[in-house]
Design an enzyme around this catalytic site. Structure first.
Site, PDB file in Angstrom:
ATOM      1  N   GLU A  42     -26.159  10.540 -51.236  1.00  0.00           N
ATOM      2  CA  GLU A  42     -26.398   9.862 -49.965  1.00  0.00           C
ATOM      3  C   GLU A  42     -25.158   9.830 -49.072  1.00  0.00           C
ATOM      4  OE1 GLU A  42     -27.395   8.722 -52.899  1.00  0.00           O
ATOM      5  OE2 GLU A  42     -29.536   8.231 -52.782  1.00  0.00           O
ATOM      6  N   PHE A  58     -35.797  -4.729 -59.115  1.00  0.00           N
ATOM      7  CA  PHE A  58     -35.256  -3.406 -59.434  1.00  0.00           C
ATOM      8  C   PHE A  58     -34.828  -2.688 -58.154  1.00  0.00           C
ATOM      9  CE2 PHE A  58     -35.956   1.207 -60.168  1.00  0.00           C
ATOM     10  CZ  PHE A  58     -34.886   1.384 -61.025  1.00  0.00           C
ATOM     11  N   GLN A  59     -33.606  -2.202 -58.148  1.00  0.00           N
ATOM     12  CA  GLN A  59     -33.017  -1.498 -57.008  1.00  0.00           C
ATOM     13  C   GLN A  59     -33.019  -2.329 -55.735  1.00  0.00           C
ATOM     14  OE1 GLN A  59     -34.639   2.556 -56.935  1.00  0.00           O
ATOM     15  NE2 GLN A  59     -32.988   3.118 -58.326  1.00  0.00           N
ATOM     16  N   LYS A  80     -40.685  -2.014 -48.717  1.00  0.00           N
ATOM     17  CA  LYS A  80     -41.765  -1.081 -49.042  1.00  0.00           C
ATOM     18  C   LYS A  80     -43.131  -1.587 -48.549  1.00  0.00           C
ATOM     19  CE  LYS A  80     -43.797   1.711 -52.618  1.00  0.00           C
ATOM     20  NZ  LYS A  80     -43.433   2.805 -53.496  1.00  0.00           N
ATOM     21  N   MET A 104      -0.912  14.427 -49.117  1.00  0.00           N
ATOM     22  CA  MET A 104      -0.372  13.428 -48.200  1.00  0.00           C
ATOM     23  C   MET A 104       0.238  12.257 -48.959  1.00  0.00           C
ATOM     24  SD  MET A 104       0.375  12.695 -45.230  1.00  0.00           S
ATOM     25  CE  MET A 104      -0.527  13.411 -43.863  1.00  0.00           C
TER      26      MET A 104
HETATM   27  C1  LIG Z   1     -11.884   8.268 -50.202  1.00  0.00           C
HETATM   28  C2  LIG Z   1     -10.409   8.263 -50.111  1.00  0.00           C
HETATM   29  N1  LIG Z   1      -9.652   7.942 -51.190  1.00  0.00           N
HETATM   30  C3  LIG Z   1      -8.315   7.942 -51.105  1.00  0.00           C
HETATM   31  C4  LIG Z   1      -7.683   8.254 -49.936  1.00  0.00           C
HETATM   32  C5  LIG Z   1      -6.162   8.248 -49.859  1.00  0.00           C
HETATM   33  N2  LIG Z   1      -5.652   9.582 -49.521  1.00  0.00           N
HETATM   34  C6  LIG Z   1      -5.306   9.929 -48.275  1.00  0.00           C
HETATM   35  S1  LIG Z   1      -4.832  11.518 -48.139  1.00  0.00           S
HETATM   36  C7  LIG Z   1      -5.055  11.785 -49.784  1.00  0.00           C
HETATM   37  C8  LIG Z   1      -4.780  13.125 -50.375  1.00  0.00           C
HETATM   38  C9  LIG Z   1      -5.839  14.106 -50.085  1.00  0.00           C
HETATM   39  O1  LIG Z   1      -5.626  15.230 -50.897  1.00  0.00           O
HETATM   40  P1  LIG Z   1      -6.158  16.640 -50.458  1.00  0.00           P
HETATM   41  O2  LIG Z   1      -7.573  16.564 -50.093  1.00  0.00           O
HETATM   42  O3  LIG Z   1      -5.798  17.643 -51.495  1.00  0.00           O
HETATM   43  O4  LIG Z   1      -5.383  16.898 -49.106  1.00  0.00           O
HETATM   44  P2  LIG Z   1      -3.852  17.318 -48.855  1.00  0.00           P
HETATM   45  O5  LIG Z   1      -3.172  16.066 -48.364  1.00  0.00           O
HETATM   46  O6  LIG Z   1      -3.293  17.824 -50.122  1.00  0.00           O
HETATM   47  O7  LIG Z   1      -3.964  18.339 -47.786  1.00  0.00           O
HETATM   48  C10 LIG Z   1      -5.488  10.626 -50.413  1.00  0.00           C
HETATM   49  C11 LIG Z   1      -5.728  10.479 -51.849  1.00  0.00           C
HETATM   50  C12 LIG Z   1      -8.501   8.550 -48.836  1.00  0.00           C
HETATM   51  N3  LIG Z   1      -7.996   8.821 -47.630  1.00  0.00           N
HETATM   52  N4  LIG Z   1      -9.845   8.569 -48.942  1.00  0.00           N
END
Ligand SMILES: Cc1ncc(C[n+]2csc(CCOP(=O)(O)OP(=O)(O)O)c2C)c(N)n1
Ligand SMILES: [Mg+2]
Lengths: 161, 564
Positions: free
Chosen positions: B50, B112-113, B162, B478
C-alpha cells in the site's frame, strides 16, 4: 501572556480531537478549554485559554483557522469581553469553621448547593480574579474536591476604543 | 434508482474525472472492487504494497497537478499508507485516500482489521472523514476532492465502513461545494503589492526565493516573466525546482543545506528577498537569525500559517502565488517610473555571476570508480530536461537536484518535506501512468530502492517502462556523510552489506537490468536503458565515499559552506 480564544466550530464528531491534537502536536499550551452547542444548530463554541508570546498566539490563531471544520476564531484578549468561570468547591465546614465559610459565601455572593455534616459544596461564578481570591480564602479550611468549567467568554456588544 | 455505497463511490470518482486508481484490496473494500469492472474509465493499478499505492497516487498528482487516488483496505492496508500520506502532506500534494473500515456496528470493538485511521492520520492530512451514513457519501467525496486540490493542496482521507459500502440509497450527486468553514484566500491585497513595487524601486539587490507553491499554483510563467523583465536572479527550494528554467542566466540553482555557493551567498547579501510559495524550512534557512540578514522580506503564500512561522516578514501577502505575481506585474507596469529595471540591478547580477564563476558545483572526475555526479550529468545530457525525474532520498536526491537541470514545472518529483526513502520508484510509476509516452527516470540510492522494490512487479505487470538508475555506493550515503563529517567516521549501521545483485533482481521480476562500473560506459548503457521497452534497472557502481557539496552544517549560517 494569557489569551482567551473564542472558536466557532462545525459540530462534527472529530472536531474536539482536531483542535486538541493541533495544540499537542505543535507544542502549544492549553490552560482551559470549554465546549458547548450554540444557538445555531450544527455549530459549537469552544473557549480556549492559552498563553504565549505574540508570535505563538498568531500561529495558534492561524492554525486553528486552517482546520477545515473551524468556522471562526476570535482572540478576545484585545477586545472588550465578559469572561466567567464556574467552580464547584467541596470545602471542610465543621463546627466553628462552618460559620466562617458561610460568611465568605455571603461576601462573595456564591451559593451553597450541597450540605453535609462536615462539608459544604459551593458554587462560585466569576472572572479569574474572583475565583483565585475565593479559592485562596477557602484553602485554610481544607478543600476536599474542586471542579472547574474553564473560562467561557463573549465579546461585549459595545466596543470602545 | 437505488445504488449501493460502493457504486455511489465509483460514480463519484468517475464524475471527478479520475482515470487512475492505485490500490490493493482486502475484505473491507471487496464491494468496491466488485463493481470496479463496470467503470472501465477508472483504470486500477494493483500495487504490491500500500505504500506503493499512495506514493504512486502522489507521483501522479505531482506530475499532472490533478488529484491522485489511492484505495486500500482497513487495518494494515490503511496503516501502510501513513508514510505516504505524511509525505504528501509535507509537500502539499493533492491526493484522496480511500480506506476500508469495519462495519459501523463493530467500530470501537477492536474488530478484526479495525484501526482508527481517521485518528492516526489526523495530524498528517488536510482533512479526513469517517462516513457514517450512505446518504452522506456523495457530498463527502465531492468535498474530499475539492479540499485536496484547492487552497494549499493536501491529502484527504475518507474512511469507508463496509456496511456503508453495502447500504443502498437513491444518490444525489452535488454539482458544487460551498463550505462556510473553508474559504481559501486567493486574491492578493493591492496595497501590499504596491508596497512590493515600492520596495523593488528602493532596493539594489533583489532575489526571488521560490518554492513548491509556485508549482502547485501554476505560477511559473509569472515568475519567469518578472525575473526576466526586471533582471532579478532566482533561487529555489528543492520543491521549487522546475518552476524557473534551469538554463536561464538568472538561475542560481537551489539554496539551503546543499544549495549552490552563488544561491547561498545571494541570500546572505540580498536586500530584498521575494519569497514565493516557500516556507522557510530549516534545511533552507540554516541558522534562522543569519538568513537573509540584510533583506527586507516579502512573503507570498496561500497558507497564512506559513507566514511569520519561522522568520519575520515585512510585507506578507496571503494569496494564490499566480494571482499575486500577476498582480505584481500589473502593479509594476502601471505605476513604476523605472523603465530599465535590469540596468538598475546589473551590478548585483554581476556580483552574483562572479560567485557562480568562482564556485560552480563541482566534483573530481574519475573513470573508475564512477562519480555519481557524472551519472546525473549524463542523464541530463541525454534527456535535456525532457524527462520526468523522480528521486529517492539521500545523496542521490541531492545530486539529482544539483547536477540535473529542470526547465518545466512538474518534471522533478521528490519527497522534500518528509524525506521519504522509497518514494521515488512508486512515484515514478504514478507519473508514468499519467504520461505513458514520456521518459520517467528514478534516480535512486541502493538503500532507498530496497524500500519499495516490490513495485517492480507492478511496473512489469502493467508494462510501465520506468527507468531506475541506482547510484550504488554501498552505503546509506547521506547518513554516512554525516558520520564522516560530524561523528568521527563512526560508520555504524550505514554500510549496505549484502546488497542484492540489482541486475538479477530486475531480471527475476521480468524487467531488464544493466550494470556499469566505468565512466566511459555510462552514456552508452544509459542510452540502451532509456531505449529499452519495459522497466529497467541500471545499477551504477559509484565511488563509495563521495560527499555532497556544498554543505551547510545543520544550524550554521548559509554563508558558512563546506566546499569541495
Ligand atoms: C524511510 C526513511 N528512513 C530513514 C531515513 C534516513 N536517511 C536519510 S538519507 C538515508 C540514506 C539513504 O541511502 P541510499 O538510498 O543508499 O542513498 P545515498 O544517500 O547513498 O545516495 C537515510 C537512511 C529516511 N530519509 N527515510
Ligand atoms: Mg547509497
Amino acid at each position: 501572556m494569557r489569551h482567551v480564544l473564542s472558536v466557532l466550530v462545525e459540530n462534527e464528531p472529530g472536531v474536539l480531537s482536531r483542535v486538541v491534537g493541533l495544540f499537542s502536536g505543535r507544542g502549544f499550551n492549553i490552560e482551559t478549554l470549554n465546549v458547548g452547542p450554540t444557538q445555531e444548530e450544527g455549530l459549537s463554541l469552544m473557549t480556549i485559554t492559552t498563553s504565549g508570546d505574540e508570535g505563538i498566539i498568531e500561529q495558534i490563531v492561524k492554525q486553528l483557522r486552517k482546520l477545515v471544520t473551524v468556522v471562526k476564531v476570535v482572540d478576545l484578549t484585545h477586545l472588550h469581553s465578559v469572561e466567567r468561570e464556574m467552580v464547584l468547591i467541596k470545602v471542610n465546614a465543621e463546627d466553628a469553621g462552618r460559620a466562617e465559610v458561610l460568611r465568605i459565601v455571603d461576601i462573595f455572593r456564591c451559593k451553597v448547593v450541597d450540605v453535609g455534616h462536615d462539608a459544604l459544596t459551593l458554587e462560585i461564578t466569576g472572572d479569574q480574579n474572583k475565583i483565585k481570591a475565593i479559592v485562596n480564602l477557602l484553602q485554610r479550611f481544607g478543600i476536599k474536591e474542586l471542579a472547574r468549567t474553564g473560562t467561557v467568554a463573549l465579546r461585549r456588544s459595545m466596543q470602545m476604543d | 434508482m437505488e445504488q449501493t455505497g460502493a457504486q455511489i463511490l465509483l460514480e463519484c470518482l468517475f464524475r471527478e474525472n479520475v482515470d487512475a486508481i492505485f490500490g490493493f484490496p482486502g475484505g473491507a473494500v471487496i464491494d468496491i472492487y466488485h463493481h470496479l469492472p463496470s467503470y472501465p474509465a477508472l483504470r486500477h493499478y494493483l500495487v504490491r504494497h500500500e505504500q506503493g499505492a499512495i506514493h504512486a497516487a502522489d507521483g501522479y498528482a505531482r506530475a499532472t497537478g490533478r488529484v491522485g487516488v489511492c484505495l486500500v483496505t482497513s487495518g494494515p492496508g490503511a496503516t501502510n499508507t501513513v508514510t505516504g500520506i505524511a509525505t504528501a502532506y509535507m509537500d502539499s500534494i493533492p491526493v484522496v485516500i480511500l480506506t476500508g473500515q469495519v462495519p459501523t456496528p463493530l467500530i470501537g470493538n477492536d474488530a478484526f482489521q479495525e484501526v482508527d485511521i481517521v485518528g492516526i492520520s489526523r495530524p498528517c492530512v488536510k482533512h479526513n472523514y469517517l462516513v457514517k451514513d450512505v446518504r452522506d457519501l456523495a457530498w463527502i467525496i465531492k468535498q474530499a476532492f475539492y479540499l485536496a486540490r484547492t487552497g494549499r493542496p493536501g491529502p484527504v482521507l475518507v474512511d469507508l465502513p463496509k456496511d456503508i459500502l453495502q447500504a443502498k440509497t437513491v444518490p444525489n450527486y452535488p454539482e458544487s461545494i460551498t463550505m462556510r468553514s473553508y474559504n481559501p484566500h486567493l486574491e492578493p491585497n493591492r496595497r501590499q503589492l504596491r508596497k512590493v513595487a515600492g520596495l523593488l524601486q528602493d532596493c539594489k539587490r533583489p532575489l526571488f526565493y521560490s518554492g513548491g507553491g509556485v508549482i502547485s499554483a501554476g505560477a511559473s510563467e509569472e515568475l519567469t516573466w518578472l525575473s526576466r523583465n526586471l533582471g532579478i536572479p532566482v533561487t529555489s527550494t528543492l520543491m521549487g525546482l522546475g518552476a524557473f528554467p534551469g538554463d536561464d542566466p538568472l538561475w542560481l540553482g537551489m539554496l539551503g543545506m546543499h544549495g549552490t555557493y552563488a544561491a547561498n551567498m545571494a541570500v546572505g547579501h540580498t536586500d530584498l528577498l521575494l519569497a514565493v510559495g516557500a516556507r522557510f524550512d530549516d534545511r533552507v534557512t540554516g541558522k534562522v537569525s543569519s538568513f537573509a540578514p540584510a533583506a527586507k522580506v516579502v512573503h507570498i503564500d496561500v497558507d497564512p500559517t506559513s507566514i511569520r512561522k519561522n522568520v519575520n516578514v515585512d510585507v506578507p501577502i496571503v494569496a494564490d502565488c499566480r494571482l499575486a505575481l500577476k498582480g505584481l506585474r500589473d502593479e509594476i507596469m502601471a505605476c513604476a517610473e523605472e523603465t530599465d529595471w535590469p540596468a538598475k540591478y546589473r551590478p548585483w547580477l554581476e556580483q552574483v555571476q562572479t560567485w557562480q564563476r568562482d564556485h560552480p558545483l563541482q566534483y573530481v572526475f574519475s573513470e573508475e570508480p564512477i562519480k555519481p555526479q557524472f551519472v546525473v550529468e549524463k542523464i541530463y545530457a541525454l534527456t535535456k530536461g525532457e524527462a520526468i525525474i523522480t528521486t529517492e532520498v539521500g545523496q542521490n536526491q541531492m545530486w539529482a537536484a544539483q547536477f540535473s537541470r529542470f526547465h518545466r514545472p512538474r518534471t522533478f518529483l521528490t519527497s522534500g518535506g518528509l524525506g521519504t526513502m522509497g518514494y521515488g520508484f512508486p512515484a515514478a510509476i504514478g507519473a508514468q501512468v499519467a504520461f505513458p509516452d514520456k521518459l520517467v527516470i528514478d534516480i535512486a540510492g541502493d538503500g532507498s530502492i530496497q524500500m519499495n522494490i516490490q513495485e517492480m512487479a507492478t511496473a512489469v505487470s502493467y508494462n510501465i517502462p520506468v527507468k531506475i538508475v541506482i547510484l550504488n555506493n554501498g552505503y546509506l550515503g547521506m547518513v554516512r556523510q554525516w558520520q564522516e563529517l560530524f561523528y568521527n567516521k563512526n560508520y555504524c549501521a550505514t554500510c549496505m552489506h549484502a546488497n542484492p545483485d540489482f541486475v538479477k533482481l530486475a531480471e527475476a521480476y521480468g524487467a531488464t537490468g544493466f550494470r556499469v562500473t566505468r565512466a566511459g560506459d555510462v552514456e552508452d548503457i544509459l542510452k540502451q536503458a532509456f531505449a529499452a521497452p519495459g522497466p529497467v534497472i541500471v545499477d551504477v557502481i559509484v565511488a563509495q565515499e563521495e560527499n555532497v557539496y556544498p554543505m551547510v552544517p545543520a544550524g550554521a549560517a548559509l554563508t558558512d559552506m563546506l566546499l569541495v
